[in-house]
Motif scaffolding. Structure first.
Motif, short mmCIF file in Angstrom:
data_model
loop_
_atom_site.label_atom_id
_atom_site.label_comp_id
_atom_site.label_asym_id
_atom_site.label_seq_id
_atom_site.Cartn_x
_atom_site.Cartn_y
_atom_site.Cartn_z
N ALA A 423 -21.16 -16.96 -9.31
CA ALA A 423 -22.47 -16.39 -8.96
C ALA A 423 -22.40 -14.88 -8.80
O ALA A 423 -23.43 -14.24 -8.52
CB ALA A 423 -22.98 -17.01 -7.66
N ALA A 424 -21.23 -14.28 -8.98
CA ALA A 424 -21.08 -12.84 -8.77
C ALA A 424 -21.92 -12.05 -9.76
O ALA A 424 -22.12 -12.44 -10.91
CB ALA A 424 -19.61 -12.46 -8.93
N GLY A 425 -22.41 -10.91 -9.28
CA GLY A 425 -23.22 -10.05 -10.13
C GLY A 425 -24.67 -10.51 -10.17
O GLY A 425 -25.16 -11.16 -9.25
N LEU A 426 -25.36 -10.16 -11.26
CA LEU A 426 -26.78 -10.47 -11.38
C LEU A 426 -26.99 -11.74 -12.19
O LEU A 426 -26.31 -11.99 -13.18
CB LEU A 426 -27.52 -9.32 -12.07
N GLY A 573 -38.26 7.62 -8.88
CA GLY A 573 -38.16 6.80 -10.08
C GLY A 573 -37.55 5.43 -9.86
O GLY A 573 -37.09 4.80 -10.82
N GLY A 574 -37.53 4.96 -8.60
CA GLY A 574 -36.93 3.65 -8.37
C GLY A 574 -36.87 3.29 -6.90
O GLY A 574 -37.59 3.85 -6.07
N ALA A 575 -36.00 2.36 -6.60
CA ALA A 575 -35.84 1.90 -5.22
C ALA A 575 -34.48 1.26 -5.07
O ALA A 575 -33.87 0.78 -6.04
CB ALA A 575 -36.93 0.89 -4.86
N CYS A 576 -33.98 1.25 -3.83
CA CYS A 576 -32.75 0.54 -3.49
C CYS A 576 -33.14 -0.63 -2.59
O CYS A 576 -33.91 -0.46 -1.64
CB CYS A 576 -31.77 1.46 -2.78
N ASP A 585 -26.23 -4.44 -2.31
CA ASP A 585 -27.46 -3.73 -2.67
C ASP A 585 -27.71 -3.79 -4.18
O ASP A 585 -26.79 -3.94 -5.00
CB ASP A 585 -27.37 -2.27 -2.24
N VAL A 586 -28.99 -3.65 -4.50
CA VAL A 586 -29.45 -3.63 -5.89
C VAL A 586 -30.34 -2.41 -6.07
O VAL A 586 -31.13 -2.07 -5.19
CB VAL A 586 -30.24 -4.92 -6.22
N LEU A 634 -26.50 -3.30 -10.18
CA LEU A 634 -25.73 -3.45 -8.95
C LEU A 634 -25.46 -2.09 -8.33
O LEU A 634 -25.21 -1.11 -9.04
CB LEU A 634 -24.40 -4.14 -9.23
N VAL A 635 -25.51 -2.03 -7.02
CA VAL A 635 -24.97 -0.88 -6.28
C VAL A 635 -23.61 -1.32 -5.78
O VAL A 635 -23.51 -2.18 -4.89
CB VAL A 635 -25.89 -0.48 -5.11
N ARG A 636 -22.59 -0.78 -6.38
CA ARG A 636 -21.25 -1.27 -6.08
C ARG A 636 -20.69 -0.61 -4.82
O ARG A 636 -20.90 0.58 -4.58
CB ARG A 636 -20.31 -1.03 -7.26
N ALA A 637 -19.98 -1.40 -4.05
CA ALA A 637 -19.31 -0.86 -2.86
C ALA A 637 -18.22 0.12 -3.30
O ALA A 637 -17.72 0.07 -4.42
CB ALA A 637 -18.70 -2.00 -2.05
N GLU A 638 -17.85 1.02 -2.40
CA GLU A 638 -16.87 2.05 -2.75
C GLU A 638 -15.56 1.44 -3.21
O GLU A 638 -14.94 1.92 -4.15
CB GLU A 638 -16.62 2.96 -1.54
N ALA A 639 -15.15 0.34 -2.60
CA ALA A 639 -13.88 -0.29 -2.99
C ALA A 639 -13.94 -0.78 -4.43
O ALA A 639 -12.98 -0.67 -5.19
CB ALA A 639 -13.56 -1.45 -2.05
#
Length: 643
Positions: A423-426, A573-576, A585-586, A634-639
């Motif tokens: 289920a990972a990702g979109l 131009g968008g949203a988080c 986050d997306v 996807l908004v990826r985590a820093e790691a």
């Protein structure tokens, strides 16, 4: 022939998938002659079979006995006239139904406790409950009764009972209880089983035979989930309770099989349910369960499920709708996070019957050896089947299959994720179809996107049912309106409802690189709104992004709506979006003007249970230039970014 039986003879026979399969098996004309005697016709051992009942696992035994013990000495739930009448006064159906459900659940616990122990205290408790059910003024739920139309009454007319889901459930409960406890009831409460048979004839069998205008048969329009739900329960009741009249037993069962044939023959070859996942459990699964009972009752001769392709395919429907965790694709009146207290054992049994190992694995993920094998929530029959099934008792989780791509041509629904088994990702879902589906919402062209299995762009699903839900005012309810789905408002117009308001030119394509679905949406809107509106939604596996591209002519003004669960923060131009349930986050990006947020506070308990306190609609002015593009990433985590 009785008057009721004579009336039933006016229904022309139906020759669909079941009839054809019975003919192939060579038993079409002799089916009812193959029926086992009533005492052995149901596929559960009676309480006298101690090998079975002493073999119930200790966890299940303890849980059911503890629950039943908590009932002892407490007042039985009482369905009240004032609560029945509320449906006609203020639309509330919950109060009356809650009392009915609690009463029947208590009866189920008592019956199983009596079967487990044979103790008089539980036989007394079971007899009290069965007697109360026989005394209950109506078995029909007030929301379904036609007494207001036929008799001008707000309370059930006992001389003209309505056969609905409630009456079907109750008569089957009496049949299962009679089957399991018959000898013990005869010894301690002689006459009770005669009363059960009398009430079952008056309230169910006689109306079933007499009236041919039941909307759920499917004589005038395609049948919906009521058909197998009621027919399956009438089948159980007829097999056990019409034991003193073999000819009548055969006639009722002939009509049941005819009715089930209408549902099974309407089931699309791909096994999809237009009502969505939530209704599969009380639609297609009810048909599978009924045919399983029929197979047993004919000594294994009527083996139908494995021979009918649509039934084999529908066994896969639940795991194909699975987004991840507790979340499922919800369309129509479904819930995105439905209760997990489903009869998973019935899915497991059906999957075994057709040899679908993925469906069997998905069901097994819900078999917790530290929890009861089944509960009374889904009815006595399902409880009995679940706790006496040794293969279900010993099932162990192998993980849900989470197929990479699924497309159902019949409902025009695509589900695509990054990779199979994860289920990972979109995950992207796109719906075509029309706006006259069972339990319909105006949702042609809607897009649902989940991150890590948790919906972010959502379909709100259904609120608590009231008198308005299935009335001409249905579409005054916001969750049913297209304005609260992720579809455009075109030149100020939302979608209209009716079969003619539909998608066209649906084209779904899947590959290792991307999965895409395009469709023409103009026909879902009032005539003259727009000549052409083509929507294309795609999951790009290389980038892990979802894109929603719309193009239309002529260049009429439009506003894109995105319905979101979680916290929304507008950006240039968008949203988080921070989804619920701790998913990552997306980020949404779009072309068009400055967006506006409409936050809807959820005061309905069913909606709050799924989505929390509110949902947010993002309203994006798309202008009149005829093109719009929205991306989800996807908004990826820093790691993750460092790796």
């Amino acid at each position: 022939m009785t008057d009721a039986a004579q009336a039933s003879a006016t229904r022309p026979p139906f020759r669909g998938r079941i009839a054809r399969t019975l003919a192939e098996l060579g038993i079409a004309e002799s089916l009812t002659n193959l029926l086992l005697p009533a005492a052995s016709a149901l596929p559960v051992a009676p309480a006298t079979d101690r090998d079975v009942w002493d073999g119930i696992d200790e966890t299940t035994r303890a849980a059911l006995l503890d629950s039943a013990t908590a009932d002892l000495g407490t007042p039985w739930p009482v369905p009240l006239a004032r609560d029945a009448a509320r449906y006609h006064r203020d639309g509330n159906r919950e109060e009356y139904e809650r009392a009915v459900f609690r009463r029947q659940e208590r009866v189920s616990r008592a019956v199983v406790a009596a079967a487990l122990t044979g103790a008089d205290v539980w036989l007394d408790e079971a007899a009290d409950g069965l007697w109360l059910l026989c005394e209950q003024s109506t078995w029909c739920w007030p929301a379904h009764d036609d007494t207001r139309q036929r008799h001008g009454a707000v309370l059930a007319t006992v001389t003209d009972p309505f056969l609905d889901l409630g009456a079907g459930e109750l008569v089957a409960q009496l049949a299962w209880a009679d089957h399991v406890l018959g000898d013990a009831l005869d010894a301690r409460y002689p006459g009770l089983r005669t009363r059960i048979r009398h009430e079952s004839w008056v309230r169910v069998f006689e109306p079933f035979l007499r009236r041919q205008d039941w909307h759920w048969i499917g004589l005038e329009r395609p049948p919906h989930n009521w058909n197998p739900w009621i027919h399956g329960n009438v089948l159980v009741a007829a097999l056990r309770l019409l034991d003193d009249d073999p000819d009548m037993r055969a006639r009722v069962i002939e009509l049941v099989v005819d009715g089930l044939d209408r549902y099974v023959s309407a089931l699309p070859e791909d096994g999809a349910i237009d009502e969505g996942y939530a209704y599969w459990w009380n639609g297609a699964l009810r048909a599978l369960e009924a045919l399983d009972v029929l197979e047993h009752a004919t000594g294994g001769r009527a083996r139908l499920t494995e021979r009918i392709g649509a039934l084999r395919e529908t066994v896969a429907f639940p795991h194909r709708c699975h987004l991840g965790g507790d979340w499922y694709l919800n369309l129509a009146d479904g819930q995105a996070r439905p209760t997990l207290d489903q009869p998973w054992h019935a899915l497991h049994r059906a999957a075994r019957a057709v040899g679908d190992h993925e469906a069997q694995a998905h069901a097994a993920t819900h078999r917790d050896p530290l929890a009861p094998a089944a509960t009374e929530i889904s009815g006595l029959g399902r409880l009995l089947r679940g706790i006496t099934d040794p293969l279900w008792r010993d099932a162990r989780s192998l993980g849900s299959p989470l197929p990479r791509d699924v497309f159902w041509p019949s409902t025009e629904v695509l589900v695509a994720r990054g990779a199979a088994g994860s289920a990972a990702g979109l995950t992207l879902a796109v719906k075509g179809g029309n706006n006259d589906e069972n339990h319909n919402h105006d949702d042609v062209g809607e897009v649902i996107v989940a991150r890590d299995g948790v919906p972010v762009l959502i379909d709100a699903g259904r609120p608590t049912y009231t008198a308005v839900t299935f009335s001409p005012q249905r579409y005054t309810l916001w969750p049913m309106q297209s304005g609260w789905h992720s579809v455009p408002v075109i030149d100020g117009a939302e979608q209209d409802h009716g079969a003619q308001f539909a998608a066209a030119d649906v084209d779904a394509r899947v590959s290792d690189d991307a999965s895409t679905m395009s469709l023409q949406l103009a026909g879902a809107y009032p005539p003259g709104t727009v000549s052409s509106w083509v929507r294309s939604a795609a999951l790009d596996r290389a980038t892990g992004t979802v894109s929603i591209v719309d193009s239309w002519t002529p260049g009429v003004p439009a506003v894109q709506h995105l319905l979101v669960a979680g916290t929304v923060r507008l950006e240039t131009g968008g949203a988080c979006v921070t989804p619920i349930e701790g998913a990552g986050d997306v980020r949404l990006r779009w072309s068009g003007g400055e967006a506006r947020l409409s936050v809807r506070t959820l005061d309905d308990p069913l909606l709050r249970e799924v989505w929390g306190e509110s949902v947010t609609r993002i309203e994006i002015p798309a202008g009149s230039h005829g093109e719009s593009r929205i991306t989800v990433e996807l908004v990826r985590a820093e790691a993750e970014e460092v790796r």
